[in-house]
Design an enzyme around this catalytic site. Structure first.
Site, mmCIF file in Angstrom:
data_model
loop_
_atom_site.group_PDB
_atom_site.id
_atom_site.type_symbol
_atom_site.label_atom_id
_atom_site.label_comp_id
_atom_site.label_asym_id
_atom_site.label_seq_id
_atom_site.Cartn_x
_atom_site.Cartn_y
_atom_site.Cartn_z
ATOM 1 N N HIS A 50 0.842 -1.194 0.000
ATOM 2 C CA HIS A 50 0.000 0.000 0.000
ATOM 3 C C HIS A 50 0.881 1.250 0.000
ATOM 4 O O HIS A 50 2.092 1.174 0.201
ATOM 5 C CB HIS A 50 -0.912 0.032 1.227
ATOM 6 C CG HIS A 50 -2.042 -0.945 1.166
ATOM 7 N ND1 HIS A 50 -1.901 -2.259 1.552
ATOM 8 C CD2 HIS A 50 -3.332 -0.798 0.764
ATOM 9 C CE1 HIS A 50 -3.057 -2.886 1.401
ATOM 10 N NE2 HIS A 50 -3.936 -2.030 0.918
ATOM 11 N N LYS A 77 -0.375 4.802 4.503
ATOM 12 C CA LYS A 77 -1.261 3.871 5.214
ATOM 13 C C LYS A 77 -0.608 3.463 6.528
ATOM 14 O O LYS A 77 0.486 2.902 6.543
ATOM 15 C CB LYS A 77 -1.553 2.640 4.355
ATOM 16 C CG LYS A 77 -2.576 1.684 4.974
ATOM 17 C CD LYS A 77 -2.947 0.580 3.995
ATOM 18 C CE LYS A 77 -3.868 -0.455 4.609
ATOM 19 N NZ LYS A 77 -5.164 0.115 5.048
#
Length: 246
Positions: A135, A139
């Site tokens: 990600h 995040k």
């Protein structure tokens, strides 16, 4: 139906807010973030349904507030650590209102989970399992909620079909390990890969998200389901908004 977003100032909260403003069937109600002027209690009180796109650090506080004033909830964030009481609180809230637990609301992620369960039941212990998730660097949670859900699905399938215990990070000879990796780099919206690897072959399932809008659209489908079906209290998964039977 008035929709309030928990985590309204984040990436997903902003995307969903814009999508809700463009629809006629929903009204965007007051939202909550750590910097908002609204209290969590007032946001719950002034909306018909809540969507949680915040973080696991807020989950305990959110569920305490909702148990005092139950409202339907789409819980679209990563659960806290297993040592928390969130699963119990989800069950408690689901006794009063619908609760949809969906760390990933895309159609592709749902299909990947179903295929992973199928393959885990087909491939025996000659096949090692590796999960990799990637990600964007912003995040905060790692491992992702989707990856944790994939681990649970694989462990359940192995126990049911092969009477074999699987887990992550175990070192017992009697327990098979699932290798799990997380990476936070660049601006990647999300990628989850599951590989079943033997000495002679490998099969890989990969789901890649190119735009975060797919998650907001998934939430909108679940909101449509809540609006049109008026489901009874209970705990539900993301498939309720997908109109699929696989």
């Amino acid at each position: 139906m008035r929709v309030g977003i928990i985590g309204c100032s984040g990436r997903m909260g902003t995307l969903l807010s814009n999508l809700l403003r463009a629809t006629a069937r929903f009204t965007l109600g007051p939202g909550f973030s750590r910097t908002s002027t609204h209290s969590l209690a007032s946001v719950i009180d002034n909306n018909d349904v809540l969507v949680d796109f915040s973080s696991s650090s807020l989950s305990e506080e959110l569920f305490r507030a909702l148990l005092s004033n139950p409202k339907p909830l789409i819980f679209a964030t990563t659960k806290p650590a297993p040592s928390s009481s969130i699963d119990e609180k989800i069950e408690d809230l689901a006794a009063y209102v619908p609760v949809v637990v969906c760390p990933n609301t895309s159609l592709g992620a749902y299909v990947q989970k179903r295929l992973a369960a199928l393959l885990a039941a087909v491939f025996d212990d000659a096949y090692d399992i590796r999960i990799t998730e990637v990600h964007h660097r912003g995040k905060k949670d790692a491992i992702s909620g989707t990856a944790n859900e994939l681990v649970s699905i694989l462990c359940d399938a192995k126990k049911k079909e092969w009477q074999q215990e699987y887990r992550v990070g175990a070192d017992s000879d009697s327990v098979k390990n699932i290798e799990l990796h997380a990476s936070r780099v660049g601006n990647i919206s999300g990628e989850h890969e599951i590989a079943f690897i033997s000495d002679k072959e490998q099969i890989t399932l990969r789901h890649t998200v190119f735009s975060r809008e797919v998650f907001a659209e998934g939430v909108l489908r679940i909101l449509d389901w809540l609006l049109n079906e008026s489901p009874p209290p209970g705990c539900y998964g993301p498939e309720v908004g997908l109109k699929v039977s696989v």
